[in-house]
Design a protein around this motif. Sequence first.
Motif, PDB file in Angstrom:
ATOM      1  N   CYS A  67       0.841  -1.193   0.000  1.00 51.84           N
ATOM      2  CA  CYS A  67       0.000   0.000   0.000  1.00 51.84           C
ATOM      3  C   CYS A  67       0.880   1.248   0.000  1.00 51.84           C
ATOM      4  O   CYS A  67       2.065   1.175   0.342  1.00 51.84           O
ATOM      5  N   PRO A  68       0.341   2.410  -0.368  1.00 52.11           N
ATOM      6  CA  PRO A  68       1.156   3.631  -0.460  1.00 52.11           C
ATOM      7  C   PRO A  68       1.393   4.331   0.868  1.00 52.11           C
ATOM      8  O   PRO A  68       1.776   5.492   0.881  1.00 52.11           O
ATOM      9  N   TYR A  69       1.177   3.678   1.993  1.00 50.74           N
ATOM     10  CA  TYR A  69       1.391   4.322   3.301  1.00 50.74           C
ATOM     11  C   TYR A  69       2.880   4.591   3.499  1.00 50.74           C
ATOM     12  O   TYR A  69       3.714   3.674   3.388  1.00 50.74           O
ATOM     13  N   ASP A  70       3.254   5.850   3.764  1.00 47.75           N
ATOM     14  CA  ASP A  70       4.663   6.214   3.899  1.00 47.75           C
ATOM     15  C   ASP A  70       4.964   6.996   5.170  1.00 47.75           C
ATOM     16  O   ASP A  70       5.923   7.749   5.229  1.00 47.75           O
ATOM     17  N   TYR A  71       4.143   6.826   6.199  1.00 47.40           N
ATOM     18  CA  TYR A  71       4.387   7.527   7.462  1.00 47.40           C
ATOM     19  C   TYR A  71       5.088   6.642   8.489  1.00 47.40           C
ATOM     20  O   TYR A  71       5.260   7.036   9.635  1.00 47.40           O
ATOM     21  N   GLY A  72       5.495   5.472   8.105  1.00 46.12           N
ATOM     22  CA  GLY A  72       6.181   4.578   9.017  1.00 46.12           C
ATOM     23  C   GLY A  72       6.433   3.241   8.347  1.00 46.12           C
ATOM     24  O   GLY A  72       5.933   2.964   7.245  1.00 46.12           O
ATOM     25  N   PRO A  73       7.216   2.355   8.975  1.00 44.32           N
ATOM     26  CA  PRO A  73       7.537   1.067   8.347  1.00 44.32           C
ATOM     27  C   PRO A  73       6.372   0.089   8.318  1.00 44.32           C
ATOM     28  O   PRO A  73       6.374  -0.842   7.536  1.00 44.32           O
ATOM     29  N   VAL A  74       5.366   0.280   9.193  1.00 42.18           N
ATOM     30  CA  VAL A  74       4.250  -0.665   9.292  1.00 42.18           C
ATOM     31  C   VAL A  74       2.951   0.115   9.156  1.00 42.18           C
ATOM     32  O   VAL A  74       2.790   1.193   9.731  1.00 42.18           O
ATOM     33  N   CYS A  75       2.010  -0.430   8.384  1.00 40.37           N
ATOM     34  CA  CYS A  75       0.715   0.212   8.156  1.00 40.37           C
ATOM     35  C   CYS A  75      -0.380  -0.568   8.886  1.00 40.37           C
ATOM     36  O   CYS A  75      -0.130  -1.596   9.525  1.00 40.37           O
ATOM     37  N   LYS A  76      -1.615  -0.071   8.761  1.00 40.87           N
ATOM     38  CA  LYS A  76      -2.748  -0.714   9.436  1.00 40.87           C
ATOM     39  C   LYS A  76      -3.045  -2.091   8.850  1.00 40.87           C
ATOM     40  O   LYS A  76      -3.533  -2.981   9.565  1.00 40.87           O
ATOM     41  N   HIS A  77      -2.735  -2.296   7.545  1.00 42.03           N
ATOM     42  CA  HIS A  77      -2.971  -3.612   6.951  1.00 42.03           C
ATOM     43  C   HIS A  77      -2.020  -4.651   7.566  1.00 42.03           C
ATOM     44  O   HIS A  77      -2.408  -5.799   7.787  1.00 42.03           O
ATOM     45  N   GLY A  78      -0.766  -4.245   7.831  1.00 46.81           N
ATOM     46  CA  GLY A  78       0.174  -5.147   8.491  1.00 46.81           C
ATOM     47  C   GLY A  78      -0.245  -5.489   9.905  1.00 46.81           C
ATOM     48  O   GLY A  78      -0.079  -6.624  10.367  1.00 46.81           O
ATOM     49  N   ILE A  79      -0.806  -4.479  10.627  1.00 45.29           N
ATOM     50  CA  ILE A  79      -1.297  -4.750  11.983  1.00 45.29           C
ATOM     51  C   ILE A  79      -2.453  -5.754  11.931  1.00 45.29           C
ATOM     52  O   ILE A  79      -2.549  -6.658  12.770  1.00 45.29           O
ATOM     53  N   ALA A  80      -3.340  -5.589  10.943  1.00 43.88           N
ATOM     54  CA  ALA A  80      -4.465  -6.515  10.818  1.00 43.88           C
ATOM     55  C   ALA A  80      -3.978  -7.946  10.582  1.00 43.88           C
ATOM     56  O   ALA A  80      -4.478  -8.901  11.191  1.00 43.88           O
ATOM     57  N   LEU A  81      -2.975  -8.116   9.718  1.00 40.05           N
ATOM     58  CA  LEU A  81      -2.437  -9.458   9.476  1.00 40.05           C
ATOM     59  C   LEU A  81      -1.743  -9.993  10.723  1.00 40.05           C
ATOM     60  O   LEU A  81      -1.851 -11.175  11.048  1.00 40.05           O
ATOM     61  N   GLY A  82      -1.001  -9.129  11.443  1.00 37.72           N
ATOM     62  CA  GLY A  82      -0.330  -9.581  12.659  1.00 37.72           C
ATOM     63  C   GLY A  82      -1.314 -10.089  13.704  1.00 37.72           C
ATOM     64  O   GLY A  82      -1.095 -11.139  14.331  1.00 37.72           O
ATOM     65  N   LEU A  83      -2.415  -9.357  13.895  1.00 38.98           N
ATOM     66  CA  LEU A  83      -3.435  -9.823  14.835  1.00 38.98           C
ATOM     67  C   LEU A  83      -4.083 -11.130  14.362  1.00 38.98           C
ATOM     68  O   LEU A  83      -4.415 -11.999  15.169  1.00 38.98           O
ATOM     69  N   ALA A  84      -4.278 -11.241  13.039  1.00 33.13           N
ATOM     70  CA  ALA A  84      -4.865 -12.472  12.504  1.00 33.13           C
ATOM     71  C   ALA A  84      -3.929 -13.661  12.718  1.00 33.13           C
ATOM     72  O   ALA A  84      -4.378 -14.768  13.015  1.00 33.13           O
ATOM     73  N   VAL A  85      -2.615 -13.449  12.560  1.00 33.81           N
ATOM     74  CA  VAL A  85      -1.646 -14.533  12.785  1.00 33.81           C
ATOM     75  C   VAL A  85      -1.646 -14.943  14.257  1.00 33.81           C
ATOM     76  O   VAL A  85      -1.610 -16.130  14.590  1.00 33.81           O
ATOM     77  N   LEU A  86      -1.698 -13.958  15.152  1.00 37.42           N
ATOM     78  CA  LEU A  86      -1.768 -14.291  16.579  1.00 37.42           C
ATOM     79  C   LEU A  86      -3.032 -15.091  16.891  1.00 37.42           C
ATOM     80  O   LEU A  86      -2.996 -16.050  17.674  1.00 37.42           O
ATOM     81  N   GLY A  87      -4.153 -14.687  16.286  1.00 40.23           N
ATOM     82  CA  GLY A  87      -5.379 -15.445  16.499  1.00 40.23           C
ATOM     83  C   GLY A  87      -5.306 -16.842  15.912  1.00 40.23           C
ATOM     84  O   GLY A  87      -5.811 -17.807  16.492  1.00 40.23           O
ATOM     85  N   LEU A  88      -4.657 -16.983  14.756  1.00 38.64           N
ATOM     86  CA  LEU A  88      -4.508 -18.297  14.131  1.00 38.64           C
ATOM     87  C   LEU A  88      -3.643 -19.209  14.986  1.00 38.64           C
ATOM     88  O   LEU A  88      -3.953 -20.392  15.175  1.00 38.64           O
ATOM     89  N   VAL A  89      -2.574 -18.664  15.529  1.00 35.84           N
ATOM     90  CA  VAL A  89      -1.693 -19.472  16.379  1.00 35.84           C
ATOM     91  C   VAL A  89      -2.412 -19.876  17.658  1.00 35.84           C
ATOM     92  O   VAL A  89      -2.303 -21.011  18.138  1.00 35.84           O
ATOM     93  N   ALA A  90      -3.211 -18.943  18.219  1.00 37.51           N
ATOM     94  CA  ALA A  90      -3.916 -19.254  19.458  1.00 37.51           C
ATOM     95  C   ALA A  90      -5.017 -20.305  19.239  1.00 37.51           C
ATOM     96  O   ALA A  90      -5.241 -21.166  20.089  1.00 37.51           O
ATOM     97  N   ASP A  91      -5.712 -20.239  18.080  1.00 35.56           N
ATOM     98  CA  ASP A  91      -6.823 -21.158  17.820  1.00 35.56           C
ATOM     99  C   ASP A  91      -6.346 -22.541  17.384  1.00 35.56           C
ATOM    100  O   ASP A  91      -6.800 -23.557  17.886  1.00 35.56           O
ATOM    101  N   ALA A  92      -5.408 -22.545  16.431  1.00 34.71           N
ATOM    102  CA  ALA A  92      -4.996 -23.821  15.851  1.00 34.71           C
ATOM    103  C   ALA A  92      -3.777 -24.420  16.533  1.00 34.71           C
ATOM    104  O   ALA A  92      -3.396 -25.547  16.245  1.00 34.71           O
ATOM    105  N   GLY A  93      -3.123 -23.663  17.396  1.00 36.76           N
ATOM    106  CA  GLY A  93      -1.940 -24.187  18.074  1.00 36.76           C
ATOM    107  C   GLY A  93      -0.739 -24.312  17.171  1.00 36.76           C
ATOM    108  O   GLY A  93       0.140 -25.151  17.387  1.00 36.76           O
ATOM    109  N   ILE A  94      -0.687 -23.473  16.114  1.00 38.02           N
ATOM    110  CA  ILE A  94       0.444 -23.528  15.185  1.00 38.02           C
ATOM    111  C   ILE A  94       1.642 -22.882  15.854  1.00 38.02           C
ATOM    112  O   ILE A  94       1.556 -21.792  16.414  1.00 38.02           O
TER     113      ILE A  94
END
Length: 357
Positions: A67-94
């Motif tokens: 995405c064209p976000y240039d105010y920092g190294p991480v954008c809101k889309h990356g935060i959304a994926l990070g939270l989803a990965v944490l939820g996936l690890v917590a649910d599936a035990g990966i």
Amino acid sequence: MFTKKELAALVPRTIFERGRAYYEDDEAVGSIRQQGDVFTAKVRGTATYRVSLQIRATGPPEIQCNCPYDYGPVCKHGIALGLAVLGLVADAGIIAQPAPPEKRSKAEKSAHILKGAWARTSDKQKLAFLRQLLAQKPKQLRRFLAAFEFDEKALAKLPAQPHYVARPTTAPTQRPAPRRPLSLAEQAQQLLEQQRGPELLPLVLALNWLQNPPAHDSYTLPYLLGEAARFQPEATLDAVMERFEGFLEDKSLRNYLLYSRLVACLKALALLPALTQQVQLFASELMQQYRPLRTLQTSLGRAGFVIIAPEEATGLPLKPLKRPPGSDVKAGLPKRRPKPETAALPPKRRGRPRKDA
């Protein structure tokens, strides 16, 4: 494995909250694919973006997004994926462990080191080093001349360039460097840090919302409106509705730029729970009022806005129907106007009129 606290430390609080809103939306984060320690997914916002997350041995993950976000190294889309990965690890035990470092050959290792050093060196530094290397290595100089097809003998006959020597002068007085004007996002962040949130709305209203190319990118305006709505929700929504209604009334301004700005601003305001229903109603009214504008209808529909019908479901008073003058309310047909009474006229005489003598 990283933690939610480490993920939140990568971005400002507002960006983290917007990313969490994307994560809580069931349709925003697509299916997640895992390959070793790398997780990839598509996150839908204003558009659909590809996001990748790589887990490190310690500390927060490395996140990349197109995405064209240039105010920092991480954008809101990356935060959304990070939270989803944490939820996936917590649910599936990966258990996602970082992949061991790849074994590289000596040539591959040298190429990797050169790539990293080259990306972190400015062009001015590269040219200075190359000039010094060619001056010290005659063989490398000949290779340089051959690579760019220079004639060494012809270059040797060229006159030397004059060398100018600066006159000795007194030490110049150091002038303070001019301060760079603050960007819109920096001004907004400064107001938030100084607890002057109510001043955000006048800052946004002073902008040209349809400037193209914009003095600000297309994501700054919705972000500033969303921040202003946290302090003045009703005033911000009224300003947005009034300005975009004025834009839509001007037929010369009806284009894709206007529709995309409208949808982005409405989506930003709809994230605020106090304004979600009012924004939905406003979008519904626009879709009913401007039905012939197919592009506007499509843009609002893709953003999740729909026509709310019947109006009784909204809890608002019904608007009176506008009927043309002279229409019959009961039958829905125009009334017949009585013919005006006129005096009886003598029948017209046929034939050619007589000429007076």
